[in-house]
Design an enzyme around this catalytic site. Structure first.
Site, PDB file in Angstrom:
ATOM      1  N   CYS A  62       0.829  -1.211   0.000  1.00  0.00           N
ATOM      2  CA  CYS A  62       0.000   0.000   0.000  1.00  0.00           C
ATOM      3  C   CYS A  62       0.863   1.260   0.000  1.00  0.00           C
ATOM      4  O   CYS A  62       2.083   1.199   0.079  1.00  0.00           O
ATOM      5  CB  CYS A  62      -0.913  -0.017   1.214  1.00  0.00           C
ATOM      6  SG  CYS A  62      -0.013   0.176   2.770  1.00  0.00           S
ATOM      7  N   ALA A  65       3.199   1.652   2.865  1.00  0.00           N
ATOM      8  CA  ALA A  65       4.387   0.792   2.715  1.00  0.00           C
ATOM      9  C   ALA A  65       5.434   1.491   1.854  1.00  0.00           C
ATOM     10  O   ALA A  65       6.630   1.445   2.153  1.00  0.00           O
ATOM     11  CB  ALA A  65       3.999  -0.548   2.096  1.00  0.00           C
ATOM     12  N   ARG A  96      11.482  -5.022   6.377  1.00  0.00           N
ATOM     13  CA  ARG A  96      12.287  -4.780   5.180  1.00  0.00           C
ATOM     14  C   ARG A  96      13.755  -4.769   5.589  1.00  0.00           C
ATOM     15  O   ARG A  96      14.088  -4.283   6.661  1.00  0.00           O
ATOM     16  CB  ARG A  96      11.886  -3.451   4.552  1.00  0.00           C
ATOM     17  CG  ARG A  96      12.507  -3.176   3.192  1.00  0.00           C
ATOM     18  CD  ARG A  96      11.700  -2.110   2.507  1.00  0.00           C
ATOM     19  NE  ARG A  96      12.278  -1.587   1.300  1.00  0.00           N
ATOM     20  CZ  ARG A  96      13.052  -0.502   1.261  1.00  0.00           C
ATOM     21  NH1 ARG A  96      13.374   0.146   2.359  1.00  0.00           N
ATOM     22  NH2 ARG A  96      13.504  -0.058   0.102  1.00  0.00           N
ATOM     23  N   HIS A 195       5.867   6.295  -2.691  1.00  0.00           N
ATOM     24  CA  HIS A 195       7.189   6.770  -3.121  1.00  0.00           C
ATOM     25  C   HIS A 195       7.096   8.244  -3.508  1.00  0.00           C
ATOM     26  O   HIS A 195       7.926   9.060  -3.127  1.00  0.00           O
ATOM     27  CB  HIS A 195       7.679   6.015  -4.364  1.00  0.00           C
ATOM     28  CG  HIS A 195       7.750   4.532  -4.209  1.00  0.00           C
ATOM     29  ND1 HIS A 195       7.514   3.680  -5.262  1.00  0.00           N
ATOM     30  CD2 HIS A 195       8.035   3.750  -3.150  1.00  0.00           C
ATOM     31  CE1 HIS A 195       7.668   2.433  -4.843  1.00  0.00           C
ATOM     32  NE2 HIS A 195       7.980   2.448  -3.575  1.00  0.00           N
TER      33      HIS A 195
HETATM   34 FE1  CFM Z   1      12.631   0.138  -5.952  1.00  0.00          FE
HETATM   35 FE2  CFM Z   1      12.101  -2.220  -6.059  1.00  0.00          FE
HETATM   36 FE3  CFM Z   1      10.684  -0.508  -4.535  1.00  0.00          FE
HETATM   37 FE4  CFM Z   1      13.255  -1.200  -3.910  1.00  0.00          FE
HETATM   38 FE5  CFM Z   1      12.374  -3.136  -2.181  1.00  0.00          FE
HETATM   39 FE6  CFM Z   1      11.238  -4.165  -4.364  1.00  0.00          FE
HETATM   40 FE7  CFM Z   1       9.794  -2.480  -2.874  1.00  0.00          FE
HETATM   41 MO1  CFM Z   1      10.430  -4.842  -2.027  1.00  0.00          MO
HETATM   42  S1  CFM Z   1      14.035  -1.533  -5.813  1.00  0.00           S
HETATM   43  S2  CFM Z   1      12.229   0.699  -3.898  1.00  0.00           S
HETATM   44  S3  CFM Z   1      14.229  -2.005  -2.157  1.00  0.00           S
HETATM   45  S4  CFM Z   1      10.760  -0.720  -6.627  1.00  0.00           S
HETATM   46  S5  CFM Z   1      12.451  -5.081  -2.895  1.00  0.00           S
HETATM   47  S6  CFM Z   1      11.821  -4.247  -6.561  1.00  0.00           S
HETATM   48  S7  CFM Z   1       9.214  -4.200  -3.847  1.00  0.00           S
HETATM   49  S8  CFM Z   1      10.670  -2.804  -1.023  1.00  0.00           S
HETATM   50  S9  CFM Z   1       8.863  -0.569  -3.321  1.00  0.00           S
HETATM   51  C1  HCA Z   2       6.665  -3.752   0.791  1.00  0.00           C
HETATM   52  C2  HCA Z   2       8.034  -4.211   1.226  1.00  0.00           C
HETATM   53  C3  HCA Z   2       8.541  -5.393   0.458  1.00  0.00           C
HETATM   54  C4  HCA Z   2       7.759  -6.639   0.734  1.00  0.00           C
HETATM   55  C5  HCA Z   2       8.479  -7.886   0.365  1.00  0.00           C
HETATM   56  C6  HCA Z   2       7.711  -9.096  -0.084  1.00  0.00           C
HETATM   57  C7  HCA Z   2      10.032  -5.588   0.852  1.00  0.00           C
HETATM   58  O1  HCA Z   2       6.287  -3.875  -0.367  1.00  0.00           O
HETATM   59  O2  HCA Z   2       5.974  -3.224   1.627  1.00  0.00           O
HETATM   60  O3  HCA Z   2       6.569  -9.016  -0.535  1.00  0.00           O
HETATM   61  O4  HCA Z   2       8.341 -10.136  -0.015  1.00  0.00           O
HETATM   62  O5  HCA Z   2      10.869  -5.589   0.002  1.00  0.00           O
HETATM   63  O6  HCA Z   2      10.297  -5.740   2.050  1.00  0.00           O
HETATM   64  O7  HCA Z   2       8.506  -5.110  -0.920  1.00  0.00           O
END
Ligand code: CFM
Ligand code: HCA
Length: 539
Positions: A62, A65, A96, A195
């Site tokens: 969400c 997150a 995370r 983001h």
């Molecule tokens: Fe960029 Fe990602 Fe994301 Fe990420 Fe992550 Fe991710 Fe995420 Mo999990 S590089 S910031 S550090 S889009 S692993 S592939 S899904 S938290 S929002």
């Molecule tokens: C997030 C964080 C997450 C979840 C990881 C997963 C991460 O989306 O809120 O689904 O295994 O990297 O910790 O993406």
């Protein structure tokens, strides 16, 4: 592609979507693209960044997150207060793997704490502003953090607490900057909206508020969150090359970095999805150009370093970068030799976030592996098709929830980082302000699926039988019950780092061990013998 997936992909897509009711099937069809060779990414389009159909099991998160968990949470010397019921904070507590090393004598590090206002029924009815003010007051008095962030979760938006006003008041009262984020979980369609909200506030409130002297070859690494220690390996290599890292957004970072990042001369964008907003705004206001890099994969790392060398255009720096590349590649190749024969030709599927499904393809190809199917959870069209073909990237489906900042050049601080003619030349070469997207790396015979669902993954396993699937916690054990190893690319299954040269070796070692484990042959899927659960609708 060396391996024939053994499946007519177009009819496979029809078969998968036929599982859904007709309206849903039509919607899902637009999120699946069978790549055609020779298409430079101009003709084929994919639907992305739209609302998941309710009832479909998605991997998405969400808005909260994306803002608190992803972009802001990693700042270690800040206290991050979640304004909402306790569960929002508790279930996001240390989930995370953003790593952090405290700096300086004070060594402030609050990352292991879980701060929340723990809203109750009466706060929902009478409002939670006073409770929030008290929480900030207490956090400031007890911890004296460098800054405090406040993150609103769903109920706060519904009852209308003015967290921005509380933050302004408490900033004055405590003398500690308080940044409030209206990142209620329901905003937008995924973590992507979060983001954007985080980027806007960093830009609006912190960036450019403190000064720092930075050298000529200074960079920020944008969109690198130090998962499993990736940023440590990236910093090691950049420093060895003589490149100064001013700030990383937000891996292994402190509040000060957020404020002084405008002193760097180049922005390197790792995860385009989560941070492109900040890169664009920094270029407009401070004149810092940005360049897309990928530090995942040995060859990508070397290629990215060469792009940096081209930008700074300095003979001594270029020579140093070349010698680091030669030394690091040779060392990594020697270490990889043991694993390569067991990895060559192995097929993979990647369904991860908004950038890793793309970045990790490069590392897999270094190891001779073949990505057959890939997709993001919440990326936008430009992350698939490339920025060049979609100039209107700012018109996001989720932007209606996000205040767009008016950004103007700052003549006080602006100093041209590059001669304009040279800048233009680099842009023409595709070195600046450009991102190719996943498209270019998915050739004929591959399938791209956006926001993949569990049932779609099940069909993919049955028809294509990949050697490994890269995904996250929500589907890891579903996949493994089918006898297919699942490598988590969010938290690396508690391993890492996987970035750079040393990371490539760690990844090869881990994936080799997974694929060659005898356990998979012994696994009997409980779903293979018949449904484990039946449900029906009553008239
Ligand atoms: Fe960029 Fe990602 Fe994301 Fe990420 Fe992550 Fe991710 Fe995420 Mo999990 S590089 S910031 S550090 S889009 S692993 S592939 S899904 S938290 S929002
Ligand atoms: C997030 C964080 C997450 C979840 C990881 C997963 C991460 O989306 O809120 O689904 O295994 O990297 O910790 O993406």
């Amino acid at each position: 592609l060396k391996t024939d997936p053994g499946v007519d992909l177009e009819s496979f897509v029809d078969e998968v979507t036929s599982l859904y009711p007709p309206k849903v099937a039509k919607k899902r069809r637009a999120h699946m693209v069978v790549r055609k060779d020779g298409d430079p990414g101009l003709a084929q389009q994919i639907e992305a960044n739209t609302r998941t159909v309710p009832g479909i099991i998605t991997q998405r998160g969400c808005c909260y997150a994306g803002c608190k968990g992803v972009v802001i949470g990693p700042y270690g010397d800040m206290v991050h207060i979640v304004h909402g019921p306790v569960g929002c904070s508790f279930y996001a507590w240390l989930t995370r793997r953003n790593q952090f090393r405290a700096r300086g004598e004070a060594g402030k590090n609050y990352l292991s704490y879980c701060f929340t206002t723990d809203m109750q029924d009466e706060d929902i009815i009478f409002g939670g502003e006073k409770k929030l003010a008290q929480a900030i007051r207490e956090a400031a008095a007890i911890f004296r953090p460098e800054a405090i962030s406040v993150h609103a979760t769903c109920p706060v938006g519904l009852i209308g607490d003015d967290i921005q006003a509380v933050a302004r008041e408490l900033s004055k009262e405590t003398g500690i900057p308080v940044m409030a984020f209206n990142c209620e979980g329901y905003k937008g369609v995924s973590q992507s909206a979060g983001h954007h909200i985080a980027n806007n506030k960093i830009f609006d409130m912190a960036l450019g508020t403190r000064e720092r002297e930075a050298g000529r070859f200074s960079v920020n690494v944008l969109g690198e969150y130090n998962i499993g220690g990736d940023a440590y390996e990236i910093e090691r290599v950049l420093e060895k090359c003589g490149i100064e890292v001013v700030a990383t957004f937000s891996g292994n970072s402190v509040y000060e970095d957020m404020c002084t990042a405008h002193s760097a001369n180049l922005n390197l964008v790792m995860c385009h999805r989560s941070i492109n907003y900040l890169a664009e705004m920094m270029e407009t206001k401070f004149g810092i150009p940005w360049m897309k890099v990928n530090f995942i994969g040995m060859r990508s790392m070397s290629q990215s370093l060469r792009k940096i060398a081209r930008y700074f255009d300095d003979a001594a720096l270029t020579a140093r970068i070349e010698s680091v590349i030669a030394e690091e590649e040779a060392r990594a190749e020697t270490a990889l030799a043991a694993y390569m024969p067991g990895l060559e030709g192995k097929t993979a599927m990647l369904f991860v976030g908004g950038s890793r499904a793309h970045h990790y393809m490069h590392l897999m190809r270094d190891l001779g592996m073949e990505p057959l199917v890939a997709g993001f959870e919440f990326a936008h069209r430009d992350d698939y098709e490339g920025r060049r073909v979609i100039p209107t990237i700012r018109v996001d489906a989720d932007s209606k929830n996000i205040e767009e900042l008016k950004v103007t050049a700052d003549p006080e601080r602006y100093r041209p980082r590059l001669d304009p003619a040279y800048r233009e030349q680099l842009e023409r070469e595709g070195l600046l302000s450009s991102y190719e997207g996943m498209w270019d790396d998915m050739g004929e015979g591959t399938l791209v699926i956006d926001d993949v669902s569990h049932v779609e993954i099940e069909k993919l396993i049955h028809r294509m039988n990949p050697d490994i699937i890269c995904s996250g916690i929500k589907d890891k054990y579903v996949i493994e019950k089918f006898g297919v190893p699942c490598k988590q690319l969010h938290n690396y299954d508690y391993s890492g780092p996987y970035a750079g040269y040393e990371g490539a070796v760690n990844f090869a070692r881990d994936v080799y061990a997974m694929i060659h484990s005898p356990a998979w042959k012994l696994t009997r899927s409980p779903f293979d013998t018949g449904p484990t659960l039946t449900a029906g609708l009553n008239d």
